[in-house]
Scaffold this active site. Structure first.
Site, PDB file in Angstrom:
ATOM      1  N   GLU A   1       0.823  -1.217   0.000  1.00  0.00           N
ATOM      2  CA  GLU A   1       0.000   0.000   0.000  1.00  0.00           C
ATOM      3  C   GLU A   1       0.860   1.273   0.000  1.00  0.00           C
ATOM      4  O   GLU A   1       1.102   1.868   1.044  1.00  0.00           O
ATOM      5  CB  GLU A   1      -0.947   0.029   1.206  1.00  0.00           C
ATOM      6  CG  GLU A   1      -1.894   1.222   1.160  1.00  0.00           C
ATOM      7  CD  GLU A   1      -2.811   1.336   2.364  1.00  0.00           C
ATOM      8  OE1 GLU A   1      -3.707   2.195   2.349  1.00  0.00           O
ATOM      9  OE2 GLU A   1      -2.623   0.561   3.322  1.00  0.00           O
TER      10      GLU A   1
ATOM     11  N   LYS B   1      -2.745  -2.134  -2.951  1.00  0.00           N
ATOM     12  CA  LYS B   1      -3.771  -1.227  -2.424  1.00  0.00           C
ATOM     13  C   LYS B   1      -3.333   0.196  -2.740  1.00  0.00           C
ATOM     14  O   LYS B   1      -2.317   0.673  -2.218  1.00  0.00           O
ATOM     15  CB  LYS B   1      -3.974  -1.421  -0.922  1.00  0.00           C
ATOM     16  CG  LYS B   1      -5.073  -0.503  -0.354  1.00  0.00           C
ATOM     17  CD  LYS B   1      -5.487  -0.900   1.051  1.00  0.00           C
ATOM     18  CE  LYS B   1      -6.568   0.042   1.586  1.00  0.00           C
ATOM     19  NZ  LYS B   1      -7.083  -0.367   2.896  1.00  0.00           N
TER      20      LYS B   1
END
Length: 297
Positions: free
Chosen positions: A178, A215
């Site tokens: 992420e 992500k």
């Protein structure tokens, strides 16, 4: 292994989204305040974390928080270590709700340098990954932050993320990588273009036995991460809500046909501790339906 194989297949192929229930540290009071629990309502960290666990438990046990629309849920370590209805949280998620459990593993962000915030050191990561396996966790998540289109900073963020991803994969877990781009960055689009290139370079260097989930902030240019979504080492590309309202986040996500949601604040928008169970379930159901529909658009 049969359980992890079933979870992997579900994450790679099923329709739905990942619920982010992993607020921690400084973000916990904000999450509670959004839910109508103010700092004056609790005293000390123990009471604060008990309040947020009660909120998360209420979400997880809600009528529509099931495998029909929710693929996975990202947990804070304290949530993983806690029970819901007398059963460990990760076990309840998978056995009772059909939802794949993930664990937030980062310890927060370092100070800004080169327009980014790297992850703080995680010296106890191997022990945490061992515990995650024991608790029935499928994968992990760690969040970095990109504030501007600085090529050196973005390269450092992605390199650090993929180094940790390899460590996570070596422990038998699937990493969620992420590298968030701040939605209010003045150079958001430029940063995302640099980020997309760095991600592809690192994906191409991964060995064939390492799979990741990405992500990412919903990109300014719709479809920017489609190439990454099609990469053989990527199980899924998921989108964070990043401070957007539920409606805005869903509208933007719907234009990115190879991304699904992994929302936190947008999932809990409009929920209140003061709601009756019927009111709570109705409000959460509406959010779940919006996020699911945007994820399958």
């Amino acid at each position: 292994m049969a359980q992890k194989d079933a979870q992997r297949t579900r994450m790679a192929t099923a329709s739905g989204f990942i619920a982010a229930l992993d607020q921690s540290g400084g973000s916990t009071p904000k999450a509670l305040a959004q839910y109508g629990v103010e700092p004056a309502d609790y005293s000390g960290d123990t009471a604060m974390y008990a309040a947020v666990h009660a909120m998360r438990s209420r979400i997880i046990l809600a009528d529509d928080f099931t495998a029909e629309k929710v693929l996975g849920a990202i947990l804070f370590e304290r949530t993983m270590d806690s029970d819901i209805n007398g059963k460990p949280t990760a076990q309840l998620l998978w056995e009772d709700r059909g939802v794949v459990p993930f664990l937030k593993i980062d310890k927060g962000l370092a100070d800004e340098a080169d327009g980014v915030q790297l992850l703080k050191p995680m010296p106890e990561l191997d022990a945490l990954l061992e515990k995650a396996n024991e608790k029935g966790i499928f994968g992990t998540k760690e969040r970095s932050l990109i504030l501007e289109a600085n090529a050196n900073g973005i390269a450092a963020v992605v390199a650090q993320q993929f180094d940790i991803a390899r460590q996570v994969a070596a422990a038998g877990l699937v990493p969620i990588v992420e590298p968030e781009v701040h939605i209010d960055s003045a150079t958001k689009a430029e940063a995302e273009t640099i980020l997309a290139g760095e991600i592809m370079n690192h994906l191409n260097d991964l060995p064939g036995d390492v799979d990741v989930i990405l992500k990412l902030t919903i990109p300014t240019k719709a479809g920017l991460y489609d190439e990454a979504a099609d990469h053989p080492r990527v199980l899924r590309v998921v989108a964070l809500s990043g401070g957007y309202s539920t409606d805005v986040a869903c509208d933007l996500l719907a234009g990115n046909h190879k991304m699904i949601a992994s929302f936190s604040r947008a999932l809990a928008e409009g929920l209140s501790v003061k709601m009756s169970d019927e009111e709570f379930n109705t409000a959460l159901s509406a959010n779940i339906s919006k996020i699911y529909n945007a994820s399958v658009a």
